[in-house]
Scaffold this motif. Structure first.
Motif, PDB file in Angstrom:
ATOM      1  N   PHE A   1       9.208  38.593 -34.127  1.00  0.00           N
ATOM      2  CA  PHE A   1       7.853  38.228 -33.698  1.00  0.00           C
ATOM      3  C   PHE A   1       7.846  37.614 -32.298  1.00  0.00           C
ATOM      4  CE2 PHE A   1       4.289  35.349 -33.191  1.00  0.00           C
ATOM      5  CZ  PHE A   1       3.227  36.174 -33.549  1.00  0.00           C
ATOM      6  N   SER A   2       6.846  38.047 -31.510  1.00  0.00           N
ATOM      7  CA  SER A   2       6.502  37.391 -30.253  1.00  0.00           C
ATOM      8  C   SER A   2       5.023  37.654 -30.013  1.00  0.00           C
ATOM      9  CB  SER A   2       7.346  37.925 -29.085  1.00  0.00           C
ATOM     10  OG  SER A   2       7.073  39.281 -28.855  1.00  0.00           O
ATOM     11  N   GLU A   3       4.360  36.810 -29.251  1.00  0.00           N
ATOM     12  CA  GLU A   3       2.908  36.885 -29.092  1.00  0.00           C
ATOM     13  C   GLU A   3       2.447  38.195 -28.449  1.00  0.00           C
ATOM     14  OE1 GLU A   3       1.251  33.478 -27.228  1.00  0.00           O
ATOM     15  OE2 GLU A   3       1.771  32.120 -28.888  1.00  0.00           O
ATOM     16  N   ASN A   4       3.286  38.779 -27.606  1.00  0.00           N
ATOM     17  CA  ASN A   4       2.873  40.033 -26.955  1.00  0.00           C
ATOM     18  C   ASN A   4       2.855  41.215 -27.936  1.00  0.00           C
ATOM     19  OD1 ASN A   4       5.838  39.906 -26.929  1.00  0.00           O
ATOM     20  ND2 ASN A   4       5.707  41.839 -25.805  1.00  0.00           N
ATOM     21  N   LEU A   5       3.347  40.976 -29.180  1.00  0.00           N
ATOM     22  CA  LEU A   5       3.351  42.036 -30.189  1.00  0.00           C
ATOM     23  C   LEU A   5       2.226  41.888 -31.212  1.00  0.00           C
ATOM     24  CD1 LEU A   5       7.190  42.283 -30.922  1.00  0.00           C
ATOM     25  CD2 LEU A   5       5.824  43.733 -29.408  1.00  0.00           C
TER      26      LEU A   5
END
Length: 405
Positions: free
Chosen positions: A119-123
């Protein structure tokens, strides 16, 4: 361009096959000039037509990897939406063009799968579109395996989660308890519990039969007594020998044993016992055993001389510990199996050990390791892939035959 097509089962919580992941590659993936996008596009458009989608997936959905370039070029348009799940690779670059393409595919009926997800915010925009998220259990450990589920469900409550590279029953049980819905890996071929325990009567017959068949000069009278002690086994043997394949009209167990001969009897009896032992195991274990047996037999000329029937047995025995939930060393001692077969099955030593390692690396879609064995034994991709597809066909025939007996 040489084509390699591999498949790997995806199981549900009941250990039934839900889908297969298909991996397509053309040419040598270790080459400096290898172009994964072009190879995948060419093989998808050609190999599926010649091999047949249904043959590869047995009518189940197919998970297929796609790069952003392939998605933007419209390659999924070549495939049937209801049968294909688009796997988005972990290194994909998220932009408006990609999101538009994925929304379009989803409206067409394709499922969206995020592969090797971290998970990362750009995803977040991908998480909102996705139907499945795959978590690599070798890369993600501890509490992070649960945290990913909780985090992603904040953005998409309809997500299904798939644990991949599940190689042990401990990992499988953990994944179930953490809330995963689907599981990918070869945990189902391994023993659940290795411990000393009493064998039931069915297993006892198996050990007696295998021990006799593995003697230098098996006694037909002893084999006859073992078969006659099991009505189902007697019935199955007579059905096999009187089938169209053999064309006999036999009423005697002794005559059936003599006509089959030791090698064919060893094949048949192993298939018979594994099918029976399969009652409390997932069906995919029996399919895997038979596929390995056919695949090993088809590659016999590269690994040994005049032992094709034995290589069929080698493939079947490669998962016997998973059937009996016991240490493979103890099992092989009880059925009097020694020499190169024993070393191949226990520690993957020698040419036959390389053969099993080659098959297992192909099962796990580890094509770089697979290529090392292919080069060592002068096997080209075209031949190898063709033998695999032929083995799939033979496996289906054998399984269908046993379901009718």
């Amino acid at each position: 361009m040489a084509a390699v097509v591999a498949r790997q089962p995806i199981l549900d919580k009941n250990k039934d096959v839900f889908a297969y992941e298909l991996l397509f590659r053309g040419g040598d993936p270790t080459s400096d000039n290898f172009d994964g996008d072009k190879a995948t596009a060419r093989v998808i458009s050609s190999a599926l037509e010649s091999i047949g989608f249904k043959k590869l997936t047995e009518g189940k959905p197919a998970f297929i990897n796609f790069t952003d370039k392939l998605l933007k070029q419209g390659i999924p348009d070549l495939l049937a939406p209801g049968n294909v799940y688009l796997e988005i690779l972990e290194d994909i670059k998220v932009d408006d063009h990609l999101l538009y393409a994925l929304k379009t595919y989803k409206e067409m009926g394709f499922k969206i799968v995020l592969d090797d997800f971290i998970f990362s915010e750009n995803l977040i925009s991908l998480v909102e579109l996705a139907d499945f998220i795959k978590i690599d259990f070798l890369a993600i450990r501890g509490s992070a395996r649960k945290n990913i589920i909780e985090t992603c469900q904040k953005y998409n409550s309809n997500l299904k989660f798939l644990g991949e590279k599940i190689e042990t029953h401990a990992d499988y049980i953990m994944a179930v308890n953490l809330g995963y819905d689907y599981f990918q890996g070869y945990f189902f071929t391994k023993p659940e519990i290795i411990q000393t325990r009493e064998s039931n009567s069915y297993e006892f017959s198996f050990f007696k039969m295998m021990e006799e068949l593995n003697k230098e000069e098996p006694e037909f009278k002893t084999l006859e007594e073992i078969v006659k002690s099991d009505f189902s086994m007697s019935y199955s043997l007579l059905r096999i020998i009187n089938s169209a394949h053999f064309g006999y009209d036999v009423k005697s167990i002794r005559q059936a044993i003599v006509l089959l001969g030791v090698d064919k009897l060893r094949k048949w009896s192993l298939l018979y016992f594994l099918k029976g032992l399969n009652s409390n195991k997932p069906d995919i274990l029996f399919k895997t055993a038979v596929l390995r047996a056919n695949f090993a037999e088809s590659l016999s000329k590269y690994f040994c001389d005049d032992k094709s029937s034995n290589l069929f047995v080698l493939g079947l025995l490669s998962v016997i510990d998973g059937y009996l939930d016991r240490d493979i060393k103890d099992i092989l001692e009880e059925i009097s199996l020694f020499g190169e077969f024993k070393q191949a099955l226990i520690s993957r030593e020698g040419k036959l050990g390389d053969l099993l390692s080659l098959i297992e690396s192909f099962e796990k879609l580890n094509l770089k390791q697979c290529q090392q064995y292919l080069a060592k034994y002068s096997l080209d991709y075209n031949t190898f892939s063709r033998k695999y597809i032929n083995s799939l066909e033979k496996t289906e025939e054998i399984i269908n035959a046993f379901e009718n007996y």
